[in-house]
Write an enzyme that holds these catalytic residues in place. Structure first.
Site, mmCIF file in Angstrom:
data_model
loop_
_atom_site.group_PDB
_atom_site.id
_atom_site.type_symbol
_atom_site.label_atom_id
_atom_site.label_comp_id
_atom_site.label_asym_id
_atom_site.label_seq_id
_atom_site.Cartn_x
_atom_site.Cartn_y
_atom_site.Cartn_z
ATOM 1 N N ARG A 35 32.938 35.933 49.105
ATOM 2 C CA ARG A 35 32.411 37.223 48.823
ATOM 3 C C ARG A 35 31.545 37.659 50.177
ATOM 4 N NH1 ARG A 35 30.302 36.812 42.927
ATOM 5 N NH2 ARG A 35 31.872 37.514 41.844
ATOM 6 N N LYS A 221 41.840 35.258 24.908
ATOM 7 C CA LYS A 221 41.402 36.271 23.773
ATOM 8 C C LYS A 221 42.067 37.488 23.693
ATOM 9 C CE LYS A 221 37.322 33.858 22.422
ATOM 10 N NZ LYS A 221 35.746 34.075 22.217
ATOM 11 N N GLY A 377 39.456 37.024 37.925
ATOM 12 C CA GLY A 377 38.893 35.758 37.538
ATOM 13 C C GLY A 377 39.991 34.658 37.728
ATOM 14 N N GLY A 400 34.775 42.481 36.533
ATOM 15 C CA GLY A 400 34.635 43.680 35.484
ATOM 16 C C GLY A 400 34.877 44.974 36.006
HETATM 17 P P1 AMP Z 1 40.108 34.785 29.962
HETATM 18 O O1 AMP Z 1 38.756 34.537 30.642
HETATM 19 O O2 AMP Z 1 40.091 35.475 28.570
HETATM 20 O O3 AMP Z 1 40.933 35.595 30.788
HETATM 21 O O4 AMP Z 1 40.810 33.515 29.584
HETATM 22 C C1 AMP Z 1 41.069 32.546 30.772
HETATM 23 C C2 AMP Z 1 41.189 31.168 30.212
HETATM 24 O O5 AMP Z 1 42.164 31.438 29.130
HETATM 25 C C3 AMP Z 1 41.613 30.039 31.123
HETATM 26 O O6 AMP Z 1 40.474 29.312 31.280
HETATM 27 C C4 AMP Z 1 42.930 29.392 30.173
HETATM 28 O O7 AMP Z 1 42.497 27.934 30.328
HETATM 29 C C5 AMP Z 1 42.544 29.990 28.898
HETATM 30 N N1 AMP Z 1 44.008 29.880 27.910
HETATM 31 C C6 AMP Z 1 45.035 30.173 28.412
HETATM 32 N N2 AMP Z 1 45.860 29.903 27.611
HETATM 33 C C7 AMP Z 1 45.385 29.050 26.626
HETATM 34 C C8 AMP Z 1 45.841 28.723 25.233
HETATM 35 N N3 AMP Z 1 46.842 28.753 25.026
HETATM 36 N N4 AMP Z 1 44.880 28.089 24.557
HETATM 37 C C9 AMP Z 1 43.665 28.174 25.040
HETATM 38 N N5 AMP Z 1 43.199 28.739 26.260
HETATM 39 C C10 AMP Z 1 44.093 29.126 26.823
#
Ligand code: AMP
Length: 420
Positions: A35, A221, A377, A400
């Site tokens: 950054r 999610k 991220g 964000g």
């Molecule tokens: P997010 O912060 O929602 O973008 O999530 C990123 C995280 O999703 C990463 O740390 C990944 O390890 C996780 N991720 C991706 N695919 C899966 C999966 N099939 N099951 C559990 N976690 C996952």
């Protein structure tokens, strides 16, 4: 509107809002200075023109003055990267700071102490008792908003020109990120190079889109991506939804998902999104097969299974070969690509193949002339891990702020300068 290249900073004092919110270890060593480096071109251009710098930033989420979040910890690194002995003001406002700013000569720089040591930066009251009444809370909110005006005015008074280069906080209507711009006329407020580059990249994807436009949304999610998915459905030709959210979709349509991650309260939403994609004529691409593990671990036993037929005791941790082929095909034929979120648990090498394949397909499409934006991220961590960061068109530094722009929101920090 002025730009970094059109504005001549000679003899001018510039208040530059940067995002020096870098991670520090327990000994206050910077563990990742990305950054700081990202703001250096803007800061250097101002000094080179013969201007002087008043640099403002936040660090962490302090609730008051806290040594842990003092910007003095990063001063040596800022001086080193800027190749100038940067001075430090141990309070971002006050008589001494005013005096320091007043005597700055061309080519000199002053780093202000953490702006968030003052509640006025964010404009949110602090120290309100837990049992405070609604009236007391309202009064505290009103008081901080009032004193925020004075605080903002003081920050603005140091400088002739305001430059915002803090993309990471551009989605916040804080004193130094947005409100301060009101104290400068249209010719004396502008975006720094970083913020301008981020805006240009997102607008190239969202507004000047060359088709086909494919977005790949991964991550864990669906709930954290709803607004983005909904906005993207109005814009994209192909929407690849993968990662952990796959299993919410699979379960919604009657699939057996074993112990895969799932949001049971989002099953109806998953169905709605599928319907919405149909109505809008978007090609919604979901994974059909998965690489499964019998534990959430890199050392888990592995196998492959259809996403609608994952055995008990197993969970989907990456996409399988069939999905990899489908995703690659779609990505390679795209002219505009947006990637947010890994398609598997890429942190585990044994479940990183899918994300690597996506990353490789994006690189291949980019080589053929597509514009690719990677942001948010974990997908940035992915392109770094696979050595692809300089092979895609743009890697965003924003979390964000980037997501809000993709959601179609106008960022306060952007609006404050250009009016929209
Ligand atoms: P997010 O912060 O929602 O973008 O999530 C990123 C995280 O999703 C990463 O740390 C990944 O390890 C996780 N991720 C991706 N695919 C899966 C999966 N099939 N099951 C559990 N976690 C996952």
């Amino acid at each position: 509107m002025q730009t970094m290249d059109s504005f001549n900073f000679a003899g001018k004092k510039a208040f530059v809002r940067v995002d020096f919110n870098v991670p520090l270890d327990e000994n206050f060593n910077i563990t990742d200075d990305t950054r700081i480096r990202a703001a250096i071109p803007t800061l250097k251009k101002i000094l080179k023109d013969g201007g002087s710098l008043i640099i403002g930033s936040h660090l962490g989420r302090p609730k008051g003055v806290t040594d842990k979040y003092s910007l003095k910890h990063i001063l040596p690194r800022v001086s080193e990267l800027l190749e100038v002995d940067v001075q430090f003001a141990d309070d971002c406002i006050g008589v001494e700071t005013e005096a320091k700013a007043a005597v700055l000569r061309p080519g000199e720089a002053l780093l202000l102490e953490n702006l968030r040591f003052y509640a006025e930066e964010e404009g949110k009251p602090r120290g309100v008792a837990e049992d405070a009444t609604a009236e007391e809370i309202a009064a505290a909110k009103k008081a901080v908003k009032e004193s925020q005006k004075e605080f903002t005015k003081k920050l603005a008074s140091y400088a002739d020109v305001y430059v915002n280069d803090a993309f990471g906080t551009a989605h916040r209507a804080h004193a130094s990120t947005a409100l301060i711009a009101d104290y400068f006329d249209a010719d004396h407020k502008l975006f720094g190079y970083l913020l301008q580059n981020e805006i240009t990249a997102v607008e190239k994807v969202m507004k000047e889109t060359e088709r086909p436009f494919t977005a790949i949304m991964g991550g864990s999610k669906v709930s954290s991506k709803i607004e983005i998915i909904q906005n993207l459905l109005d814009k994209v030709d192909n929407l690849i939804l993968a990662g952990g959210m796959t299993y919410t979709f699979s379960k919604a349509f009657g699939g057996n998902i074993g112990t895969s991650i799932v949001e049971d309260d989002k099953l109806d939403l998953a169905k709605e999104l599928v319907e919405m994609a149909k109505t809008k004529g978007v090609n919604l691409v979901l994974a059909t097969d998965a690489k499964i593990g019998d534990a959430f671990s890199n050392d888990a036993n592995t196998n492959f299974a259809p996403v609608k037929d994952i055995p008990e005791g197993w969970e989907g941790l990456d996409i399988g070969p069939e999905s990899e082929k489908t995703f690659t095909e779609v990505i390679k034929n795209s002219k505009t690509i947006l990637w947010n979120g890994p398609v598997g648990v890429f942190e585990f090498d044994n479940f990183a193949n899918g994300s690597r394949a996506v990353s490789e397909a994006i690189v291949a499409a980019t080589e053929k002339g597509a514009f690719s934006l990677v942001g948010g991220g974990d997908s940035v961590a992915c392109v770094n891990k696979f050595g692809h960061a300089d092979k895609v068109s743009y890697v965003s530094t924003g979390g964000g702020a980037l997501l809000e722009m993709i959601e179609g929101k106008v960022l306060p920090g952007v609006k404050a300068i250009r009016g929209y």
